[in-house]
Design a protein around this motif. Structure first.
Motif, PDB file in Angstrom:
ATOM      1  N   MET A   1      31.018  28.672  47.459  1.00  0.00           N
ATOM      2  CA  MET A   1      32.400  28.490  47.844  1.00  0.00           C
ATOM      3  C   MET A   1      32.440  27.544  49.038  1.00  0.00           C
ATOM      4  N   THR A   2      33.384  26.608  49.010  1.00  0.00           N
ATOM      5  CA  THR A   2      33.488  25.623  50.091  1.00  0.00           C
ATOM      6  C   THR A   2      34.406  26.118  51.199  1.00  0.00           C
ATOM      7  N   GLY A   3      34.427  25.399  52.295  1.00  0.00           N
ATOM      8  CA  GLY A   3      35.306  25.748  53.404  1.00  0.00           C
ATOM      9  C   GLY A   3      36.770  25.756  53.009  1.00  0.00           C
ATOM     10  N   ALA A   4      37.187  24.777  52.183  1.00  0.00           N
ATOM     11  CA  ALA A   4      38.582  24.731  51.737  1.00  0.00           C
ATOM     12  C   ALA A   4      38.900  25.950  50.881  1.00  0.00           C
ATOM     13  N   SER A   5      37.998  26.312  49.987  1.00  0.00           N
ATOM     14  CA  SER A   5      38.213  27.496  49.147  1.00  0.00           C
ATOM     15  C   SER A   5      38.305  28.749  50.007  1.00  0.00           C
ATOM     16  N   GLU A   6      37.407  28.880  50.965  1.00  0.00           N
ATOM     17  CA  GLU A   6      37.401  30.055  51.840  1.00  0.00           C
ATOM     18  C   GLU A   6      38.707  30.162  52.625  1.00  0.00           C
ATOM     19  N   THR A   7      39.185  29.040  53.146  1.00  0.00           N
ATOM     20  CA  THR A   7      40.445  29.028  53.902  1.00  0.00           C
ATOM     21  C   THR A   7      41.613  29.427  53.010  1.00  0.00           C
ATOM     22  N   PHE A   8      41.687  28.826  51.833  1.00  0.00           N
ATOM     23  CA  PHE A   8      42.765  29.117  50.885  1.00  0.00           C
ATOM     24  C   PHE A   8      42.769  30.592  50.500  1.00  0.00           C
ATOM     25  N   LEU A   9      41.606  31.121  50.164  1.00  0.00           N
ATOM     26  CA  LEU A   9      41.506  32.522  49.737  1.00  0.00           C
ATOM     27  C   LEU A   9      41.809  33.486  50.880  1.00  0.00           C
ATOM     28  N   ALA A  10      41.431  33.128  52.095  1.00  0.00           N
ATOM     29  CA  ALA A  10      41.707  33.994  53.246  1.00  0.00           C
ATOM     30  C   ALA A  10      43.208  34.113  53.506  1.00  0.00           C
ATOM     31  N   GLU A  11      43.968  33.074  53.142  1.00  0.00           N
ATOM     32  CA  GLU A  11      45.418  33.087  53.333  1.00  0.00           C
ATOM     33  C   GLU A  11      46.157  33.815  52.211  1.00  0.00           C
ATOM     34  N   ALA A  12      45.470  34.113  51.115  1.00  0.00           N
ATOM     35  CA  ALA A  12      46.104  34.761  49.964  1.00  0.00           C
ATOM     36  C   ALA A  12      46.239  36.267  50.181  1.00  0.00           C
ATOM     37  N   PRO A  13      47.261  36.867  49.580  1.00  0.00           N
ATOM     38  CA  PRO A  13      47.393  38.322  49.671  1.00  0.00           C
ATOM     39  C   PRO A  13      46.168  39.009  49.063  1.00  0.00           C
ATOM     40  N   VAL A  14      45.762  40.105  49.654  1.00  0.00           N
ATOM     41  CA  VAL A  14      44.577  40.836  49.195  1.00  0.00           C
ATOM     42  C   VAL A  14      44.684  41.185  47.709  1.00  0.00           C
ATOM     43  N   ALA A  15      45.873  41.540  47.247  1.00  0.00           N
ATOM     44  CA  ALA A  15      46.068  41.943  45.854  1.00  0.00           C
ATOM     45  C   ALA A  15      45.755  40.825  44.861  1.00  0.00           C
ATOM     46  N   ARG A  16      45.829  39.578  45.296  1.00  0.00           N
ATOM     47  CA  ARG A  16      45.576  38.443  44.400  1.00  0.00           C
ATOM     48  C   ARG A  16      44.211  37.801  44.590  1.00  0.00           C
ATOM     49  N   ARG A  17      43.499  38.178  45.625  1.00  0.00           N
ATOM     50  CA  ARG A  17      42.253  37.482  45.961  1.00  0.00           C
ATOM     51  C   ARG A  17      41.226  37.483  44.848  1.00  0.00           C
ATOM     52  N   SER A  18      41.025  38.606  44.183  1.00  0.00           N
ATOM     53  CA  SER A  18      39.977  38.642  43.148  1.00  0.00           C
ATOM     54  C   SER A  18      40.314  37.692  41.999  1.00  0.00           C
ATOM     55  N   LEU A  19      41.590  37.600  41.624  1.00  0.00           N
ATOM     56  CA  LEU A  19      41.997  36.665  40.573  1.00  0.00           C
ATOM     57  C   LEU A  19      41.780  35.224  41.030  1.00  0.00           C
ATOM     58  N   LEU A  20      42.225  34.891  42.234  1.00  0.00           N
ATOM     59  CA  LEU A  20      42.065  33.539  42.754  1.00  0.00           C
ATOM     60  C   LEU A  20      40.596  33.172  42.922  1.00  0.00           C
ATOM     61  N   GLU A  21      39.777  34.113  43.367  1.00  0.00           N
ATOM     62  CA  GLU A  21      38.335  33.861  43.499  1.00  0.00           C
ATOM     63  C   GLU A  21      37.711  33.574  42.143  1.00  0.00           C
ATOM     64  N   ALA A  22      38.111  34.334  41.116  1.00  0.00           N
ATOM     65  CA  ALA A  22      37.567  34.126  39.765  1.00  0.00           C
ATOM     66  C   ALA A  22      37.950  32.752  39.232  1.00  0.00           C
ATOM     67  N   VAL A  23      39.201  32.345  39.441  1.00  0.00           N
ATOM     68  CA  VAL A  23      39.640  31.021  38.976  1.00  0.00           C
ATOM     69  C   VAL A  23      38.911  29.932  39.755  1.00  0.00           C
ATOM     70  N   ASP A  24      38.760  30.097  41.063  1.00  0.00           N
ATOM     71  CA  ASP A  24      38.036  29.132  41.888  1.00  0.00           C
ATOM     72  C   ASP A  24      36.599  28.969  41.398  1.00  0.00           C
ATOM     73  N   ARG A  25      35.922  30.073  41.134  1.00  0.00           N
ATOM     74  CA  ARG A  25      34.534  30.010  40.638  1.00  0.00           C
ATOM     75  C   ARG A  25      34.469  29.298  39.285  1.00  0.00           C
ATOM     76  N   THR A  26      35.424  29.575  38.420  1.00  0.00           N
ATOM     77  CA  THR A  26      35.445  28.961  37.086  1.00  0.00           C
ATOM     78  C   THR A  26      35.628  27.447  37.197  1.00  0.00           C
ATOM     79  N   ILE A  27      36.572  27.023  38.034  1.00  0.00           N
ATOM     80  CA  ILE A  27      36.800  25.583  38.212  1.00  0.00           C
ATOM     81  C   ILE A  27      35.570  24.921  38.827  1.00  0.00           C
ATOM     82  N   ALA A  28      35.005  25.536  39.854  1.00  0.00           N
ATOM     83  CA  ALA A  28      33.825  24.968  40.515  1.00  0.00           C
ATOM     84  C   ALA A  28      32.649  24.838  39.547  1.00  0.00           C
ATOM     85  N   ALA A  29      32.502  25.790  38.640  1.00  0.00           N
ATOM     86  CA  ALA A  29      31.416  25.729  37.656  1.00  0.00           C
ATOM     87  C   ALA A  29      31.686  24.659  36.595  1.00  0.00           C
TER      88      ALA A  29
END
Length: 103
Positions: A1-29
């Protein structure tokens, strides 16, 4: 995960973080060579947005202003998650790349 991804995810509501993290990982892959960065500004409807961008390109919008945009964008909206995918090749928007061949 990059710094931009970490910043974006840290600003997201906790309830959505796992979904956003999964999409981020999928795009990065799927597109490992795309730089991640955060775009902040007003979208078409006039609402302020924060979007995690993957890749960059410049284009001229309807008002004639040249803007920096993303090839893929991930946004945490008020009621949902949005994924924006722009058609591009070699860092160029396909609409511009093939403008002379399009009707």
């Amino acid at each position: 995960m990059t710094g931009a991804s970490e910043t974006f995810l840290a600003e997201a509501p906790v309830a959505r973080r796992s979904l956003l993290e999964a999409v981020d990982r999928t795009i990065a892959a799927a597109a490992p060579g795309l730089e991640t960065w955060i775009w902040r500004g007003k979208m078409w409807g006039g609402t302020e947005q924060t979007i995690l961008g993957y890749g960059r390109f410049r284009y001229t919008n309807r008002s004639g202003e040249e803007v920096e945009w993303f090839l893929i964008g991930l946004a945490n909206q008020k009621a949902y998650v949005s994924l924006y995918v722009n058609a591009g090749r070699d860092g160029e928007y396909l609409g511009r790349l093939y403008a002379g061949r399009l009707g």
